[in-house]
Structure formats: C-alpha cells, structure tokens
Design a protein around this motif. Structure first.
Motif, PDB file in Angstrom:
ATOM      1  N   ALA A   1       0.821  -1.213   0.000  1.00 62.24           N
ATOM      2  CA  ALA A   1       0.000   0.000   0.000  1.00 62.24           C
ATOM      3  C   ALA A   1       0.850   1.257   0.000  1.00 62.24           C
ATOM      4  O   ALA A   1       0.449   2.289  -0.521  1.00 62.24           O
ATOM      5  N   THR A   2       2.016   1.172   0.594  1.00 64.25           N
ATOM      6  CA  THR A   2       2.889   2.343   0.663  1.00 64.25           C
ATOM      7  C   THR A   2       4.319   1.929   0.390  1.00 64.25           C
ATOM      8  O   THR A   2       4.704   0.779   0.544  1.00 64.25           O
ATOM      9  N   ALA A   3       5.111   2.875  -0.027  1.00 69.23           N
ATOM     10  CA  ALA A   3       6.532   2.609  -0.268  1.00 69.23           C
ATOM     11  C   ALA A   3       7.371   3.313   0.777  1.00 69.23           C
ATOM     12  O   ALA A   3       7.000   4.360   1.282  1.00 69.23           O
ATOM     13  N   ASP A   4       8.503   2.715   1.109  1.00 71.15           N
ATOM     14  CA  ASP A   4       9.484   3.419   1.913  1.00 71.15           C
ATOM     15  C   ASP A   4      10.174   4.402   0.988  1.00 71.15           C
ATOM     16  O   ASP A   4      10.889   4.019   0.073  1.00 71.15           O
ATOM     17  N   LEU A   5       9.947   5.697   1.199  1.00 74.01           N
ATOM     18  CA  LEU A   5      10.439   6.700   0.266  1.00 74.01           C
ATOM     19  C   LEU A   5      11.771   7.287   0.696  1.00 74.01           C
ATOM     20  O   LEU A   5      12.059   8.444   0.438  1.00 74.01           O
ATOM     21  N   ALA A   6      12.575   6.474   1.385  1.00 78.44           N
ATOM     22  CA  ALA A   6      13.950   6.857   1.661  1.00 78.44           C
ATOM     23  C   ALA A   6      14.804   6.381   0.490  1.00 78.44           C
ATOM     24  O   ALA A   6      14.885   5.181   0.228  1.00 78.44           O
TER      25      ALA A   6
ATOM     26  N   ALA B   1      20.655   8.169  -7.170  1.00 74.28           N
ATOM     27  CA  ALA B   1      19.770   7.656  -6.127  1.00 74.28           C
ATOM     28  C   ALA B   1      18.659   6.869  -6.794  1.00 74.28           C
ATOM     29  O   ALA B   1      18.364   7.056  -7.976  1.00 74.28           O
ATOM     30  N   THR B   2      18.032   5.979  -6.030  1.00 72.21           N
ATOM     31  CA  THR B   2      16.902   5.219  -6.552  1.00 72.21           C
ATOM     32  C   THR B   2      15.786   5.153  -5.517  1.00 72.21           C
ATOM     33  O   THR B   2      16.030   5.223  -4.305  1.00 72.21           O
ATOM     34  N   LEU B   3      14.573   5.032  -6.009  1.00 78.10           N
ATOM     35  CA  LEU B   3      13.400   4.726  -5.203  1.00 78.10           C
ATOM     36  C   LEU B   3      12.702   3.527  -5.834  1.00 78.10           C
ATOM     37  O   LEU B   3      12.670   3.404  -7.060  1.00 78.10           O
ATOM     38  N   GLY B   4      12.104   2.680  -5.016  1.00 79.19           N
ATOM     39  CA  GLY B   4      11.379   1.543  -5.539  1.00 79.19           C
ATOM     40  C   GLY B   4      12.280   0.367  -5.824  1.00 79.19           C
ATOM     41  O   GLY B   4      13.464   0.350  -5.475  1.00 79.19           O
ATOM     42  N   THR B   5      11.721  -0.639  -6.486  1.00 79.43           N
ATOM     43  CA  THR B   5      12.398  -1.915  -6.725  1.00 79.43           C
ATOM     44  C   THR B   5      12.210  -2.342  -8.169  1.00 79.43           C
ATOM     45  O   THR B   5      11.117  -2.198  -8.719  1.00 79.43           O
ATOM     46  N   PRO B   6      13.257  -2.874  -8.798  1.00 80.49           N
ATOM     47  CA  PRO B   6      13.106  -3.345 -10.171  1.00 80.49           C
ATOM     48  C   PRO B   6      12.104  -4.503 -10.259  1.00 80.49           C
ATOM     49  O   PRO B   6      12.098  -5.389  -9.416  1.00 80.49           O
ATOM     50  N   HIS B   7      11.273  -4.476 -11.300  1.00 79.71           N
ATOM     51  CA  HIS B   7      10.390  -5.594 -11.608  1.00 79.71           C
ATOM     52  C   HIS B   7      10.898  -6.239 -12.885  1.00 79.71           C
ATOM     53  O   HIS B   7      11.256  -5.545 -13.841  1.00 79.71           O
TER      54      HIS B   7
ATOM     55  N   ALA C   1       4.847   9.223  -4.144  1.00 78.01           N
ATOM     56  CA  ALA C   1       4.165   8.555  -3.042  1.00 78.01           C
ATOM     57  C   ALA C   1       3.094   7.603  -3.560  1.00 78.01           C
ATOM     58  O   ALA C   1       2.780   7.573  -4.760  1.00 78.01           O
ATOM     59  N   ALA C   2       2.535   6.811  -2.657  1.00 81.76           N
ATOM     60  CA  ALA C   2       1.515   5.837  -3.030  1.00 81.76           C
ATOM     61  C   ALA C   2       0.367   6.506  -3.771  1.00 81.76           C
ATOM     62  O   ALA C   2      -0.098   7.581  -3.370  1.00 81.76           O
ATOM     63  N   SER C   3      -0.053   5.894  -4.871  1.00 86.06           N
ATOM     64  CA  SER C   3      -1.175   6.328  -5.711  1.00 86.06           C
ATOM     65  C   SER C   3      -0.862   7.555  -6.551  1.00 86.06           C
ATOM     66  O   SER C   3      -1.738   8.049  -7.268  1.00 86.06           O
ATOM     67  N   GLN C   4       0.377   8.054  -6.500  1.00 86.74           N
ATOM     68  CA  GLN C   4       0.759   9.185  -7.338  1.00 86.74           C
ATOM     69  C   GLN C   4       1.254   8.675  -8.698  1.00 86.74           C
ATOM     70  O   GLN C   4       1.472   7.478  -8.886  1.00 86.74           O
ATOM     71  N   PRO C   5       1.433   9.552  -9.676  1.00 88.13           N
ATOM     72  CA  PRO C   5       1.726   9.095 -11.048  1.00 88.13           C
ATOM     73  C   PRO C   5       2.949   8.194 -11.187  1.00 88.13           C
ATOM     74  O   PRO C   5       2.957   7.287 -12.016  1.00 88.13           O
ATOM     75  N   LEU C   6       3.982   8.446 -10.391  1.00 87.53           N
ATOM     76  CA  LEU C   6       5.191   7.620 -10.431  1.00 87.53           C
ATOM     77  C   LEU C   6       5.379   6.926  -9.080  1.00 87.53           C
ATOM     78  O   LEU C   6       6.457   6.947  -8.485  1.00 87.53           O
TER      79      LEU C   6
END
Length: 396
Positions: free
Chosen positions: A57-62, A89-95, A130-135
């Motif tokens: 539901a949410t990402a750790d945005l550090a 820097a990176t945010l998120g995880t590769p799929h 952030a969660a539910s935002q475009p990116l």
C-alpha cells in the motif's frame, strides 16, 4: 578502454523495503560488472534481485544512494577523467518480466545547477512518487542521476576548477546511458521524465538511443538549439564571470562579483512574469528578492555554473525529430520566459514527431514560469496523463 567500477554504496533508511531495493541495485551492479570485467567492487555478497511488491500500500520513500566510477572515461572531445564519479539515487524496486528484463524503470532528470536531490524534496515525493501518485515508487523503479558537473558527481568545484574536462550535453546523455544499461543492467527504460536540462537530455535520448527508451516527457525543454533571449542571458552571465578580475581564470579566492550579479539575472529570468508582478510590487520587495537570490547563490560554485552553461553548445535535437520512435509528451508553461510560448516553437516542432503530443499549461500569479518545474504539485496531473497513456499500451 574504460570500465565502470562500483566502489561505494550508502543506504538511507532501515526498512525492509529499503533493504530490498538495495539488494536489487547491488545485484544488478554485481552482475553487470562480472560480465564486463570490472574491478574494485565493494565486498558485498551477490544477492538475487527481488521482485517488486505491487500489492504494497505504501513505499518506503527513503532513497538508496550510490556512486558509479568510470576509469579513464573519455568525453566526445577527447578529454579524459581518471576516474569519473557519477552519483545516483533510486526509489522503488526493479520488476522483471518473463524474459528477466527490468520493465518498470523510469529515469528522472534534474535541471541545470541542481542534482537528483532537487527531485527528492517533500513536494516532489508527495506529488509524484508517493503511493497512488503518477510515479508511485511501489510500482516503478525510479532512478535519479546527478549529471556530470552537478551534485555529488565529478564537477569543477571539487578542485580541478577551470582544469576540469569540458563536457557537453551529449556527454551527459552518454553517461546516463552507461549508468542505465551497463551499471544497472537495464536494457530499456519505461520512461524518462526530465526538467529543463533534464528535458533536453530526454529529447537527446530519444534520438541517440531509440531502442533503450519507450517514452519521454520533457518539461520546459524545447527541441531546438538554445537561441534568442535564452542564449543571450547565458552569454551575459558567462561574460560577467570571466571578465571579472576576481575570477583569476577560475582560481578565484572569493566568488567574483560578476558571478553573484549574474545569478540574480538567472533568478529573475527563471521566474514567471505574472508571479514577479505579484510579489515584487515595490522597492523593498525587489531588494528582498535580490537578497534571497544572493543567499541561494552562496552555496554555488562559479566554475560549476560556467561549465553547465557552456555545455549547451552541442544541444540540437531538431534535425532528428522525425526519426524519434519513442512516445513523446512535452509540457511547457505559458509564463515560461526561457521558452516563450508566443514564438510557437514547441507547437511547430511537435508536428515533426510521429508519436508526440504536447500541453502548454496556462501560467498564473500562483505559478513560477520556468521554475514551475520545481513545484510538481502544479503539474502532477500532466504526469498522470503521460503515465496512464503508457500503461494503456502495456509494458514492453
């Protein structure tokens, strides 16, 4: 023959999601360097890249911070670095798709005189990542390079000053490409979002590396060479710095007065006319604006600014616009005095782009002209339109 050497990795934050992102990034770097014979790798175990958790539901945005080093790196003009440092820097995880290729990577590119950190402000995160935002960082793997000459990447202000190799915008794009395809092992970017200089780099990517990016969104970046008023103010600032006796051919003891005055010209030009009319309504307000600009400029380096302004000389995507294969969604603002909408440059050149569209968003006293790029809450809806159009066509 240069080779990327990964030497340092620093995590910010301690959540499990942050650890997963670090493992994914580290695995990509280790695998790539093993293939191409890199040396000097940080002593960390080779872990498999985890899949993105799209149900979170949410990402750790550090953000995860890292440095890539390139030994004996040669610029297009023949000048070399030993070594060249590129921070990112990176945010998120590769799929990874069924073929094992990363299919959710989006590179986000900053503007002149700033760094990837300028795109990780609370407003940027809340509006775009952030969660539910475009990116949404739960869904996309976001990459934020510090361009050469900027931020924590190699730059003149590190010590070489005027002896720093002279780079152009084509060099910035080449380095971004090496970071993405060789260091991170990503064959194709899902998208590029770039602001001003970053937007110009996005145009260049679509032409130079057509098979490595699916779509681009250049913001406040015209697909024509720097010219007219935009070129003139740059040459005025460059001359103000170089002709100041205190500059001493780059080996200044104190920042030249020409640098300080030139930055105030830049700060005025980058703002919106309706906004300035609203906030600079008397002499005291004008003095406060100038004082704020001086304070903002106190942390800047004259050589860094000179190099970044002169780097635009090789920027000219116009001849190749008809060859672009990527989807293009260009965004400008009607109160942008760097790229005056009245000239119709965006409108006329977009006719040459086969799979392109554009929006000129109306400015107001509440917007900031060219600097509206630093306030994504005012244009996040446009990013959503862009990303929705990509998702409707599916990942490739």
């Amino acid at each position: 023959m240069w080779r990327p050497v990964f030497r340092r990795f620093r995590q910010i934050g301690h959540s499990r999601r942050g650890k997963d992102a670090r493992a994914a990034l580290r695995a990509g770097i280790v695998a790539t360097l093993n293939v191409i014979g890199g040396a000097g790798l940080a002593q960390e175990p080779h872990e498999p890249a985890p899949q993105a958790n799209h149900s979170s539901a949410t990402a750790d945005l550090a953000p995860v911070q890292a440095d890539a080093f390139f030994d004996n790196y040669r610029l297009r003009n023949g000048e070399t670095f030993e070594p060249l440092r590129l921070h990112f820097a990176t945010l998120g995880t590769p799929h990874r798709n069924a073929q094992g290729e990363v299919d959710n990577a989006v590179m986000v590119l900053h503007w002149t005189g700033n760094s990837g950190a300028s795109l990780l402000t609370p407003e940027y995160i809340k509006s775009l990542f952030a969660a539910s935002q475009p990116l949404d960082a739960n869904h996309y793997y976001l990459i934020f390079p510090d361009n050469l000459g900027h931020g924590q990447s190699s730059r003149p202000g590190d010590g070489l000053r005027a002896r720093f190799p002279h780079y152009g915008y084509n060099d910035l794009v080449d380095l971004q490409h090496k970071l993405i395809t060789e260091t991170l092992g990503i064959k194709r970017l899902h998208a590029i979002l770039g602001m001003s200089m970053g937007g110009m780099n996005a145009w260049q990517w679509a032409e130079a590396y057509p098979d490595n990016v699916k779509a681009i969104m250049p913001v406040v970046a015209l697909p024509v060479p720097i010219s007219g008023r935009n070129l003139l103010w740059r040459r005025i600032v460059i001359a103000d710095i170089r002709n100041d006796p205190d500059w001493q051919r780059g080996d200044y003891v104190k920042p030249p007065l020409g640098f300080e005055e030139g930055f105030q010209v830049l700060r005025m030009m980058i703002d919106g006319v309706p906004h300035l009319q609203e906030v600079v309504n008397n002499t005291k307000a004008a003095e406060n604006f100038m004082a704020a600009a001086a304070t903002q400029n106190a942390q800047s380096d004259p050589n860094d600014l000179l190099y970044s302004l002169e780097a635009t000389q090789d920027y000219d995507p116009e001849p190749g616009l008809a060859t672009i294969k990527a989807k293009v969604y260009a965004l400008n603002f009607s109160d942008d005095e760097f790229n005056p909408d009245g000239l119709g440059l965006l409108q006329s050149r977009m006719k040459l782009v086969k799979n392109g569209s554009y929006v000129v968003q109306t400015g107001s006293p509440d917007s900031f002209g060219h600097l509206t790029m630093a306030h994504p809450s005012l244009w996040a809806a446009r990013v959503r339109e862009f990303m929705n159009s990509l998702e409707s066509s599916g990942r490739e």
